[in-house]
Design a protein around this motif. Structure first.
Motif, PDB file in Angstrom:
ATOM      1  N   ALA A 478      49.225  54.166  40.880  1.00  8.71           N
ATOM      2  CA  ALA A 478      48.242  53.121  40.057  1.00  8.71           C
ATOM      3  C   ALA A 478      48.415  51.838  40.318  1.00  8.71           C
ATOM      4  O   ALA A 478      47.694  50.927  40.131  1.00  8.71           O
ATOM      5  CB  ALA A 478      49.032  53.399  38.447  1.00  8.71           C
ATOM      6  N   PHE A 479      49.752  51.485  41.170  1.00 12.22           N
ATOM      7  CA  PHE A 479      49.669  49.963  41.795  1.00 12.22           C
ATOM      8  C   PHE A 479      48.522  49.695  42.613  1.00 12.22           C
ATOM      9  O   PHE A 479      48.328  48.587  42.591  1.00 12.22           O
ATOM     10  CB  PHE A 479      51.139  49.828  42.504  1.00 12.22           C
ATOM     11  CG  PHE A 479      52.538  49.948  41.626  1.00 12.22           C
ATOM     12  CD1 PHE A 479      52.791  49.079  41.060  1.00 12.22           C
ATOM     13  CD2 PHE A 479      53.071  51.227  41.378  1.00 12.22           C
ATOM     14  CE1 PHE A 479      53.746  48.990  40.230  1.00 12.22           C
ATOM     15  CE2 PHE A 479      54.076  51.355  40.424  1.00 12.22           C
ATOM     16  CZ  PHE A 479      54.484  49.999  39.881  1.00 12.22           C
ATOM     17  N   ASP A 480      47.891  50.636  43.103  1.00  7.79           N
ATOM     18  CA  ASP A 480      46.868  50.332  44.160  1.00  7.79           C
ATOM     19  C   ASP A 480      45.681  50.052  43.279  1.00  7.79           C
ATOM     20  O   ASP A 480      44.492  49.588  44.056  1.00  7.79           O
ATOM     21  CB  ASP A 480      46.562  51.419  45.225  1.00  7.79           C
ATOM     22  CG  ASP A 480      47.728  51.441  46.215  1.00  7.79           C
ATOM     23  OD1 ASP A 480      48.403  50.552  46.279  1.00  7.79           O
ATOM     24  OD2 ASP A 480      47.904  52.585  46.825  1.00  7.79           O
ATOM     25  N   SER A 481      45.465  50.378  42.009  1.00  3.09           N
ATOM     26  CA  SER A 481      44.234  50.327  41.344  1.00  3.09           C
ATOM     27  C   SER A 481      44.290  49.178  40.371  1.00  3.09           C
ATOM     28  O   SER A 481      43.086  48.602  39.742  1.00  3.09           O
ATOM     29  CB  SER A 481      44.011  51.594  40.652  1.00  3.09           C
ATOM     30  OG  SER A 481      45.120  51.878  39.603  1.00  3.09           O
ATOM     31  N   VAL A 482      45.360  48.401  40.168  1.00  3.25           N
ATOM     32  CA  VAL A 482      45.428  47.304  39.072  1.00  3.25           C
ATOM     33  C   VAL A 482      45.689  46.013  39.969  1.00  3.25           C
ATOM     34  O   VAL A 482      46.219  45.881  40.654  1.00  3.25           O
ATOM     35  CB  VAL A 482      46.786  47.406  38.240  1.00  3.25           C
ATOM     36  CG1 VAL A 482      46.794  46.067  37.324  1.00  3.25           C
ATOM     37  CG2 VAL A 482      46.743  48.941  37.288  1.00  3.25           C
ATOM     38  N   PRO A 483      44.666  45.059  39.646  1.00  5.39           N
ATOM     39  CA  PRO A 483      44.610  43.716  40.356  1.00  5.39           C
ATOM     40  C   PRO A 483      45.931  43.134  40.318  1.00  5.39           C
ATOM     41  O   PRO A 483      46.521  43.197  39.087  1.00  5.39           O
ATOM     42  CB  PRO A 483      43.312  43.093  39.781  1.00  5.39           C
ATOM     43  CG  PRO A 483      42.915  43.787  38.375  1.00  5.39           C
ATOM     44  CD  PRO A 483      43.400  45.055  38.734  1.00  5.39           C
TER      45      PRO A 483
END
Length: 592
Positions: A478-483
């Protein structure tokens, strides 16, 4: 003036000086006495002291002939006069301070509803005045325990009126003891821990004095009643407060699937420095809403309540891989840091490295058989000699309890240790965890090279007898998909892991309670560990593990300027502050 006249004048001066010394002795006792004794001294002794002072001033006038022969000689009468004036001024200042302290205490005690107030000099005050992390002891002016938002507002107004720094305290887990302060007013929110769950809306309204274990328990209970397996984002340890965790961002056991706790705050109510209650949401005060989610604790106001997103999870599998000794630690850590960030998002896990060996704690949203297959076929972490793998399926509350325990403890789901006392009280359950811990964080965007891992192993094997821990938590998912500008927590795409490393000065004592030689051993080790980690990390830091050796901007990266602008807008006087809080911006800002 003739010779006989000068002798007479000298004799009179001597008698006056002796009387002054007597009056000064009385003055000294009065200044160090109680408030009532000082008032008595003023009533009984001010007039004779002033007469003596006037006499001294008259007797200090010399004749011309004396001034021609003794202009540089010290004048004992003038010195005594100055002492009298200084003593009177000191006594007045002491009386003013006593009156001010009494008025401040009365302001707190007269808050409607009469919240509990603890003051210096009362039994066990040091225990009430300090939190669970005691790298240093603090002596605040008072501790107040409000039970409502209105009482928080009133406490803030008392602090502002008397120019006392207000410091909010939720869990009391700041590694730099920032939830207390010398001469400050600690506003302890532990009496405000209510959790109201709305299952149809999948939200929970949580007072921000709640500890996370109690939040998990309340949400789970409501879910069971509705036939659902419910929880919220959070951390790992049940005793951590939701306030501090949200202010840091809040990495936890579901983070690779769902992000950090701050991502799941839907709105909040904040008491500002004027005692107003502000709604912070995407529509109302959006810059304040941005800032309180990962922008540091005790900075923009006091968050008293928030609406938190509730999630439904499948069965949870908790697992543990243990490795005795350090012989394969370099290869193990290297494999972990290269595979973990690309692992399925359903798996959140942590690598721990201590003197005795290493272990990995795993939290998987799925069945035990699926996790075992994943670890055997893809991780490479079970291939090392001596690896011991264990796994068990739990409901979500039971999984929280196991992760709060030791990784080498018998593997079992536990829900009996999730709920924790709200208050830290002398002799209470939470008091056993009071520790002088010293930690720091590091953010990594690329693996630590072999020589760096060998340096870390060298630190663990060095002979000093201090507690040593290195811990890495995987990112990706999820860290890769939240700005990075979704809220104040900036560590997103490109980060592969963060580390928390540190040591301890012991339990039930602060660093200053050790001898200088004992403390220096711990400080020296920590400095060497920090120097090694800094060689290979990015320079960014995770705000959950604060250190006075950090620069505040390191916690927030590209979001720092926006936070400073928000601070200027909502707390321009810097009423809410600590050694690592964001300071108001200077000059013009772009915030409306």
């Amino acid at each position: 003036m003739g010779k006989k006249g000068r002798r007479l004048l000298s004799a009179i001066r001597l008698q006056v000086a002796l009387q002054v010394q007597q009056e000064l002795a009385v003055t000294s006792k009065a200044v160090s006495s109680s408030h009532s004794s000082m008032q008595l001294w003023l009533g009984c002794r001010t007039f004779p002291v002033l007469l003596l002072l006037a006499a001294m001033l008259l007797l200090q006038v010399p004749d011309v002939s004396a001034s021609l022969t003794a202009t540089t000689a010290p004048d004992p009468a003038r010195s005594a006069s100055q002492k009298i004036q200084e003593a009177i001024q000191g006594q007045r200042e002491a009386e003013d301070a006593a009156n001010r302290a009494a008025s401040f205490a009365a302001c707190l005690r007269n808050i409607k509803g009469f919240p509990e107030v603890r003051l210096p000099g009362t039994p066990s005050y040091r225990d009430y005045a300090n939190g669970l992390r005691i790298i240093r002891w603090h002596s605040p002016a008072a501790v107040v325990y409000p039970k409502s938002v209105r009482q928080v507002q009133a406490a803030v107004l008392c602090a502002v009126k008397f120019k006392v720094q207000p410091i909010p305290r939720c869990g009391g887990n700041s590694f730099e003891s920032l939830s207390s302060g010398d001469g400050a007013l600690v506003i302890d929110l532990s009496e405000m821990g209510a959790v109201a769950v709305d299952v149809p809306a999948m939200t929970a309204t949580v007072q921000f004095g709640a500890r996370m274990g109690n939040v998990y328990s309340a949400i789970h209970t409501a879910g069971v009643a509705a036939g659902k397996n419910l929880t919220s984002l959070g951390g790992v340890w049940p005793q951590v407060g939701i306030g501090g965790l949200t202010a840091a961002g809040g990495y936890g056991s579901l983070s690779r699937k769902y992000g950090v706790l701050a991502d799941h705050i839907l709105s909040a109510r904040v008491v500002d420095a004027k005692g107003r209650v502000l709604l912070a949401s995407p529509q109302s005060n959006p810059d304040l809403f941005f800032s309180i989610r990962g922008g540091g604790g005790g900075t923009y106001g006091i968050v008293v309540e928030a609406v938190v997103k509730v999630i439904e999870v499948p069965v949870v599998t908790v697992a543990h891989i243990g490795y005795r000794g350090l012989d394969h630690a370099v290869e193990l850590m290297d494999r972990f840091q290269r595979w973990a960030p690309s692992a399925p998002a359903e798996l959140t896990f942590t690598y721990n490295l201590v003197r005795a060996g290493s272990d990995i704690k795993l939290y998987y949203l799925g069945r035990a058989a699926a996790l075992q297959q994943l670890m055997q076929q893809h991780s490479g972490l079970l291939a090392y000699p001596g690896a011991v793998y264990r796994a068990v399926e739990c409901d979500v509350l039971g999984s929280r309890g196991w992760l709060a325990g030791s990784g080498w403890a018998p593997l079992a789901c536990r829900s009996d240790n999730v709920e924790v006392p709200q208050r830290v009280t002398p002799g209470g359950v939470l008091m056993k965890d009071r520790e002088a811990s010293k930690y720091r964080s590091a953010i990594f965007t690329k693996p630590i090279p072999h020589e760096g891992l060998q340096e870390i192993i060298g630190l663990l094997r060095s002979p000093e007898k201090v507690w040593k821990l290195f811990q890495w938590k995987a990112y990706g998912g999820a860290f890769d998909s939240v700005p990075s500008n979704f809220n104040a927590f900036p560590h997103r795409k490109g980060v592969i892991m963060h580390s928390e490393f540190g040591t301890s000065f012991g339990y039930q004592r602060a660093a200053s309670d050790l001898s200088a030689s004992q403390a220096n051993v711990v400080w020296d080790y920590f400095a060497r560990a920090a120097a090694v980690m800094d060689k290979y990390a990015t320079g960014a830091r995770y705000n959950g593990y604060v250190c006075l050796c950090d620069d505040v901007a390191q916690y927030f990266g590209p979001n720092y300027a926006r936070l400073r602008a928000a601070k200027k807008k909502y707390d321009p006087g810097n009423v809410f502050r600590n050694a690592l809080s964001v300071a108001p911006a200077t000059g013009d800002t772009n915030l409306e």
